[in-house]
Scaffold this motif. Structure first.
Motif, mmCIF file in Angstrom:
data_model
loop_
_atom_site.group_PDB
_atom_site.id
_atom_site.type_symbol
_atom_site.label_atom_id
_atom_site.label_comp_id
_atom_site.label_asym_id
_atom_site.label_seq_id
_atom_site.Cartn_x
_atom_site.Cartn_y
_atom_site.Cartn_z
ATOM 1 N N ARG A 167 0.936 -1.250 0.163
ATOM 2 C CA ARG A 167 0.138 0.191 0.085
ATOM 3 C C ARG A 167 0.799 1.439 0.085
ATOM 4 N N SER A 168 1.825 1.314 0.688
ATOM 5 C CA SER A 168 2.744 2.274 0.934
ATOM 6 C C SER A 168 3.368 2.762 -0.517
ATOM 7 N N LEU A 169 3.837 1.840 -1.290
ATOM 8 C CA LEU A 169 4.523 1.881 -2.638
ATOM 9 C C LEU A 169 3.315 2.494 -3.342
ATOM 10 N N VAL A 170 2.097 2.172 -3.321
ATOM 11 C CA VAL A 170 0.937 2.359 -4.359
ATOM 12 C C VAL A 170 0.480 3.830 -3.977
ATOM 13 N N ASN A 171 0.566 4.275 -2.625
ATOM 14 C CA ASN A 171 0.399 5.583 -2.220
ATOM 15 C C ASN A 171 1.400 6.547 -2.696
ATOM 16 N N ALA A 172 2.835 6.155 -2.680
ATOM 17 C CA ALA A 172 3.746 6.960 -3.198
ATOM 18 C C ALA A 172 3.597 7.145 -4.726
ATOM 19 N N VAL A 173 3.329 6.465 -5.222
ATOM 20 C CA VAL A 173 2.904 6.255 -7.002
ATOM 21 C C VAL A 173 1.864 7.344 -7.079
ATOM 22 N N PRO A 212 12.685 2.701 -1.139
ATOM 23 C CA PRO A 212 12.542 4.110 -1.498
ATOM 24 C C PRO A 212 11.011 4.693 -0.912
ATOM 25 N N GLU A 213 10.079 3.954 -1.045
ATOM 26 C CA GLU A 213 8.780 4.393 -0.653
ATOM 27 C C GLU A 213 8.469 4.669 1.046
ATOM 28 N N LYS A 214 9.861 4.195 1.620
ATOM 29 C CA LYS A 214 9.841 4.407 3.004
ATOM 30 C C LYS A 214 11.024 5.530 3.384
ATOM 31 N N SER A 215 11.762 5.878 2.271
ATOM 32 C CA SER A 215 12.809 6.938 2.585
ATOM 33 C C SER A 215 12.652 8.467 2.387
ATOM 34 N N LEU A 223 11.146 9.202 -2.664
ATOM 35 C CA LEU A 223 10.211 9.687 -3.525
ATOM 36 C C LEU A 223 10.665 10.158 -4.824
ATOM 37 N N ALA A 224 11.945 10.731 -4.765
ATOM 38 C CA ALA A 224 12.387 10.989 -6.014
ATOM 39 C C ALA A 224 13.064 10.234 -6.837
ATOM 40 N N SER A 243 -0.632 5.973 5.745
ATOM 41 C CA SER A 243 0.102 5.587 4.736
ATOM 42 C C SER A 243 0.092 6.600 3.448
ATOM 43 N N ARG A 244 -1.067 7.290 3.250
ATOM 44 C CA ARG A 244 -1.359 7.771 2.055
ATOM 45 C C ARG A 244 -0.236 9.156 2.129
ATOM 46 N N SER A 245 0.096 9.597 3.219
ATOM 47 C CA SER A 245 1.067 10.739 3.221
ATOM 48 C C SER A 245 2.502 10.793 4.161
ATOM 49 N N ILE A 246 2.499 9.560 4.704
ATOM 50 C CA ILE A 246 3.716 9.257 5.411
ATOM 51 C C ILE A 246 4.478 8.340 4.991
ATOM 52 N N PHE A 247 5.875 8.623 4.492
ATOM 53 C CA PHE A 247 6.690 7.661 3.512
ATOM 54 C C PHE A 247 7.983 7.393 4.480
ATOM 55 N N VAL A 248 7.693 6.851 5.826
ATOM 56 C CA VAL A 248 8.574 6.407 6.460
ATOM 57 C C VAL A 248 8.023 5.148 7.328
#
Length: 580
Positions: free
Chosen positions: A20-26, A192-195, A200-201, A332-337
């Motif tokens: 889910r975190s990767l999908v949210n990052a995308v 990267p989705e947790k970094s 995100l870059a 998890s929609r807006s937090i990427f750690v």
């Protein structure tokens, strides 16, 4: 074929934990994903994202059972872009020592090996540097910014990997490949989705890169140019890596429903979360904020991880309606750690009589956005059974405990054991019968009769019930059962703001080889420095002082950074997508 639409990007999800975190990052970056649901979908894709957690063998077996292996190899041979994350990167290699009889995809030469734990903790869990061996490329704008790792296996860096290793990371006395690139194939051992913004870059660089105008078979290609930057590889470039592993600063949120049924973040005074009683009766539950809003604040403040602890387990609530699931989905929609959730990770029975295993409960949390689950009381019961089996000469492991089942499915790194011990003072340390041979510790905090020795009794049910099990017995058993991390609380220090229990932390650190998070007692920035310096813990955790902003996270990090502690610096706001 010079560009790809958002709809051409596919996600290869084989059911391994939190995607889910990767999908949210995308989505945060303005793209959408399609999910690969059948083998033929693989060859429809213009770009593929392949995240993975847990065991190498489980990942490859899942790909094989779904009929994905051969179409995936065909896709990779076509030269179309591919990004593998963690086990998704490991799958590109020839195989892994974790499951020697299971072959990998064989795109890259080399074998995935287990870290040695004689000089460092394993899993490698936390933020570390990914240092470039090629050139500025694929969104790594500043290699001084650490990225988030959580793994026990990696590909050692050798001359054999030099043509494909884009970055190398030093962990203790070992160097390993932390990202690779071969043609349009890209992979990261880190998440990267947790970094944060740096991660995100990297994801954006992959999504935004134009498709190659001439597809080449990377299996046969002796790589001479990087896909994104078109820079010739400096094959004789000297590699001078440094260990950039940092100590994590974790914000913990105790979540429960108040008397009105609203979810609030609270904090106990020696585990009592109610205000002082007034004349009308019991005081109200302390309300320090809303869980998601407070977690977002900590993310922007630079927290390295965020932990949600469900301190009531929301009893008698159907599993699929657990309030914490929605908290995780929103966070998890807006937090990427990394996000950890604890409380209620056990076998449960719904009000309608349906039964769910701890593994199924954990699965719901992972699918809702959690990266790790924290097990409390259930771990104590499992440890008691472990030592009973040892005493009876029976196999220590049954394969049925929550720790074992979750670690087997999602990897040891996904299982945190939360320990709630309290001091039991001993008048005469030579009278072994008086303390039932429990591990004694000399303490700086004398007991009521001036006792200088104590053992730390494990508790269950939120500290309300003590057990005949000491903290060393617990952590050793849980490590052997497959736990990947210890969250070490101390009931005697909780809420005191007078510093961590250093003797307890040292004893636990000496007993296990997995990471330890120090909790309970922080009140000043000096307390964080003291526990890191005196015990070498991998992470420190605090709650109340962050909630009340008595000592904000940026203040702690600034204090530690000024004193040369290995801390992930977050001077700029960590806002998803804002750095592009």
């Amino acid at each position: 074929m010079s560009s790809s639409s958002s709809s051409d990007v596919y996600l290869l999800d084989y059911g391994a934990g939190n995607v889910r975190s990767l999908v949210n990052a995308v989505h945060q970056l303005g793209y959408t994903l399609k999910t690969i649901e059948a083998p033929e979908d693989i060859l429809k894709a213009q770009k593929i994202l392949f995240p993975g957690v847990g065991a190498f063998g489980h990942a490859m077996s899942s790909l094989k059972s779904k009929g994905y292996v051969e179409p995936l190899k065909e896709y990779l041979r076509s030269g179309r872009p591919f990004m593998g994350i963690c086990v998704g990167m490991q799958a590109l290699f020839e195989g892994s020592d974790e499951t020697p009889d299971v072959p990998g995809l064989g795109v890259l030469p080399g074998t995935v090996r287990q870290f040695r734990n004689d000089t460092k903790t394993v899993p490698h869990m936390g933020w570390n540097l990914a240092q470039l061996t090629l050139a500025q490329t694929v969104g790594i704008e500043d290699e001084r910014q650490p990225v988030y790792f959580v793994h026990s296996y990696a590909v050692p860096y050798t001359p054999r990997q030099r043509p494909w290793a884009m970055t190398v990371t030093q962990y203790g006395d070992e160097q390993f490949v932390s990202s690779v690139q071969r043609g349009a194939i890209f992979g990261t051992q880190f998440h990267p989705e947790k970094s944060g913004a740096a991660g995100l870059a990297m994801i954006k660089a992959f999504l935004a890169a134009p498709l190659p105008t001439a597809l080449k078979n990377p299996f046969d290609l002796e790589l001479e140019q990087t896909y994104w930057s078109k820079v010739t590889i400096p094959r004789d470039m000297p590699l001078l890596p440094q260990d950039g592993f940092t100590t994590r600063i974790i914000a913990c949120l105790d979540v429960r429903s108040n008397d009105n049924g609203d979810l609030v973040v609270t904090k106990g005074d020696q585990y009592d979360v109610r205000e002082r009683a007034d004349e009308a009766g019991a005081g109200e539950v302390r309300n320090l904020g809303k869980p998601v809003e407070l977690a977002e604040r900590y993310y922007h403040d630079g927290a390295d991880e965020i932990s949600f602890l469900n301190i009531t387990s929301f009893r008698n609530v159907p599993m699929h309606d657990l309030p914490m699931l929605e908290v995780l989905k929103q966070a998890s929609r807006s937090i990427f750690v990394p996000l950890t959730v604890g409380g209620g990770i056990r076998n449960v029975t719904d009000p309608d009589g349906r039964k769910f295993s701890a593994l199924e409960v954990a699965g719901e949390y992972f699918r809702s956005g959690a990266d790790k689950v924290s097990i409390g009381s259930d771990a104590v019961y499992a440890a008691e059974a472990y030592w009973a089996n040892v005493a009876a000469g029976q196999p220590e492991k049954t394969g049925q405990t929550a720790i074992e089942r979750i670690a087997q499915a999602y990897g040891a790194q996904a299982v945190v054991v939360s320990v709630d011990p309290r001091r039991i003072y001993v008048a005469d340390p030579d009278d072994r019968a008086a303390y039932n041979d429990h591990h004694l510790i000399t303490t700086r905090f004398p007991g009521p009769q001036g006792e200088t020795h104590c053992w730390y009794q494990c508790t269950v049910k939120g500290g309300r019930e003590g057990r005949d099990l000491d903290v060393i017995q617990l952590v050793v058993a849980c490590q052997n059962l497959g736990a990947g991390e210890i969250l070490l609380n101390c009931m005697d220090r909780d809420g005191t703001n007078s510093g961590y229990d250093l003797e307890l932390i040292r004893a636990v650190k000496a007993a296990v080889s997995i990471p330890v998070i120090a909790s309970s007692g922080a009140g000043t920035p000096e307390h964080f420095a003291e526990v890191i310096r005196e015990t070498g813990v991998e992470a420190t955790l605090a709650a109340g002082i962050f909630h009340r902003q008595e000592v904000p996270i940026p203040v702690v990090k600034h204090y530690l950074t000024e004193r040369k502690f290995p801390i992930r610096e977050t001077s700029a706001p960590v806002v998803g997508g804002s750095t592009f």
